[in-house]
Design a protein around this motif. Sequence first.
Motif, short mmCIF file in Angstrom:
data_model
loop_
_atom_site.label_atom_id
_atom_site.label_comp_id
_atom_site.label_asym_id
_atom_site.label_seq_id
_atom_site.Cartn_x
_atom_site.Cartn_y
_atom_site.Cartn_z
N THR A 35 40.57 63.82 -42.10
CA THR A 35 40.86 63.27 -40.76
C THR A 35 42.36 63.14 -40.51
OG1 THR A 35 40.68 60.99 -41.54
CG2 THR A 35 38.68 62.01 -40.66
N TYR A 36 43.17 63.12 -41.58
CA TYR A 36 44.62 62.99 -41.44
C TYR A 36 45.34 64.34 -41.43
CZ TYR A 36 43.80 58.08 -42.47
OH TYR A 36 43.36 56.78 -42.45
N VAL A 37 44.61 65.43 -41.62
CA VAL A 37 45.23 66.75 -41.68
C VAL A 37 45.77 67.15 -40.31
CG1 VAL A 37 44.76 69.21 -42.03
CG2 VAL A 37 43.84 67.53 -43.64
N ARG A 38 47.03 67.56 -40.30
CA ARG A 38 47.67 68.06 -39.08
C ARG A 38 48.20 69.46 -39.35
NH1 ARG A 38 44.83 64.71 -37.59
NH2 ARG A 38 45.34 62.71 -36.72
N GLU A 39 49.41 69.55 -39.90
CA GLU A 39 50.03 70.84 -40.20
C GLU A 39 50.73 70.76 -41.54
OE1 GLU A 39 53.37 73.70 -38.22
OE2 GLU A 39 51.99 72.67 -36.87
N ASN A 40 50.51 71.79 -42.37
CA ASN A 40 51.10 71.86 -43.72
C ASN A 40 50.73 70.65 -44.57
OD1 ASN A 40 52.34 74.36 -43.23
ND2 ASN A 40 54.02 73.33 -42.18
N ASN A 41 49.44 70.36 -44.60
CA ASN A 41 48.90 69.27 -45.41
C ASN A 41 47.94 69.83 -46.45
OD1 ASN A 41 48.65 67.40 -42.40
ND2 ASN A 41 50.18 67.07 -43.98
N VAL A 57 28.76 68.12 -54.60
CA VAL A 57 30.07 67.90 -53.96
C VAL A 57 30.57 69.14 -53.22
CG1 VAL A 57 32.45 67.18 -54.33
CG2 VAL A 57 30.62 66.10 -55.64
N LEU A 58 30.36 70.32 -53.77
CA LEU A 58 30.80 71.53 -53.10
C LEU A 58 30.12 71.68 -51.74
CD1 LEU A 58 32.45 74.14 -53.03
CD2 LEU A 58 30.61 75.25 -54.31
N PHE A 59 28.82 71.44 -51.68
CA PHE A 59 28.09 71.55 -50.42
C PHE A 59 28.58 70.50 -49.42
CE2 PHE A 59 25.15 73.30 -53.61
CZ PHE A 59 24.97 74.56 -53.08
N GLN A 60 28.83 69.28 -49.90
CA GLN A 60 29.34 68.23 -49.02
C GLN A 60 30.72 68.58 -48.49
OE1 GLN A 60 29.15 64.89 -51.68
NE2 GLN A 60 27.05 64.34 -51.06
N THR A 61 31.55 69.17 -49.34
CA THR A 61 32.90 69.55 -48.95
C THR A 61 32.86 70.65 -47.89
OG1 THR A 61 33.78 68.92 -51.10
CG2 THR A 61 35.11 70.44 -49.79
N ILE A 62 32.02 71.63 -48.09
CA ILE A 62 31.89 72.71 -47.11
C ILE A 62 31.41 72.14 -45.77
CG2 ILE A 62 30.58 74.79 -46.50
CD1 ILE A 62 30.70 75.47 -49.56
N ASP A 63 30.44 71.23 -45.82
CA ASP A 63 29.98 70.58 -44.58
C ASP A 63 31.12 69.83 -43.90
OD1 ASP A 63 27.39 71.51 -44.89
OD2 ASP A 63 26.63 69.64 -45.73
N THR A 64 31.91 69.11 -44.67
CA THR A 64 33.05 68.35 -44.11
C THR A 64 34.04 69.29 -43.44
OG1 THR A 64 32.84 66.60 -45.77
CG2 THR A 64 34.99 66.84 -44.71
N ILE A 65 34.34 70.40 -44.08
CA ILE A 65 35.27 71.37 -43.49
C ILE A 65 34.69 71.96 -42.21
CG2 ILE A 65 36.37 73.63 -43.85
CD1 ILE A 65 36.69 72.76 -46.84
N LEU A 66 33.42 72.30 -42.22
CA LEU A 66 32.78 72.87 -41.02
C LEU A 66 32.71 71.87 -39.87
CD1 LEU A 66 29.88 74.90 -42.67
CD2 LEU A 66 31.99 75.80 -41.65
N LEU A 67 32.58 70.60 -40.20
CA LEU A 67 32.53 69.56 -39.16
C LEU A 67 33.92 69.21 -38.61
CD1 LEU A 67 29.83 67.20 -40.74
CD2 LEU A 67 29.60 68.62 -38.67
N ASN A 68 34.94 69.77 -39.22
CA ASN A 68 36.32 69.54 -38.78
C ASN A 68 37.00 70.90 -38.55
OD1 ASN A 68 37.01 66.46 -39.15
ND2 ASN A 68 35.66 67.07 -40.83
N PRO A 69 36.54 71.64 -37.56
CA PRO A 69 37.04 73.00 -37.36
C PRO A 69 38.55 73.04 -37.09
CG PRO A 69 35.71 72.29 -35.48
CD PRO A 69 35.60 71.23 -36.53
N GLY A 70 39.18 74.06 -37.68
CA GLY A 70 40.60 74.27 -37.46
C GLY A 70 41.51 73.43 -38.34
N ILE A 72 41.27 73.03 -41.94
CA ILE A 72 41.51 73.57 -43.28
C ILE A 72 41.52 75.09 -43.22
CG2 ILE A 72 40.61 73.72 -45.65
CD1 ILE A 72 41.71 70.93 -44.90
N ASP A 73 42.58 75.68 -43.79
CA ASP A 73 42.69 77.13 -43.83
C ASP A 73 42.10 77.71 -45.11
OD1 ASP A 73 44.26 77.48 -41.35
OD2 ASP A 73 45.73 76.27 -42.44
N GLU A 74 42.21 76.99 -46.22
CA GLU A 74 41.70 77.48 -47.49
C GLU A 74 41.10 76.36 -48.31
OE1 GLU A 74 44.05 80.08 -49.90
OE2 GLU A 74 45.01 80.98 -48.16
N LEU A 75 39.90 76.62 -48.83
CA LEU A 75 39.25 75.74 -49.81
C LEU A 75 39.50 76.35 -51.17
CD1 LEU A 75 37.32 73.52 -50.86
CD2 LEU A 75 35.42 75.07 -50.29
#
Length: 107
Positions: A35-41, A57-70, A72-75
């Motif tokens: 939720t705190y990710v902006r740029e270069n974080n 945890v991997l599945f939860q993490t992927i869900d979290t990234i998908l629910l926050n589009p734009g 995270i650039d790389e997992l």
Amino acid sequence: MNYYFLLEDEKSFIKVLPEWLKYMGIQNTRVQDITYVRENNYVMQSGQGVTQLITRVLFQTIDTILLNPGKIDELIVILDSEEYNEQERKNRLKTLSRNILTRRIVL
């Protein structure tokens, strides 16, 4: 560029990773969670061991990234090799992953 680092465990990597990133010339700033990710974080999260990481945890993490589009650039998933060489570790993870996915599909 924003990164999400999923660590097998947090004991050593939580201390080493920020220093390694600096050494590699990566100037990103660590934030508490996505939720705190902006740029270069970057975000670091413990997978709570390899079994928990692969089963939950991997599945939860992927869900979290998908629910926050734009956000995270790389997992990036970081695992200890422990007493295994790289290929042995990959083979063990593939076997464990297949077994877990087979159980998820059957159940």
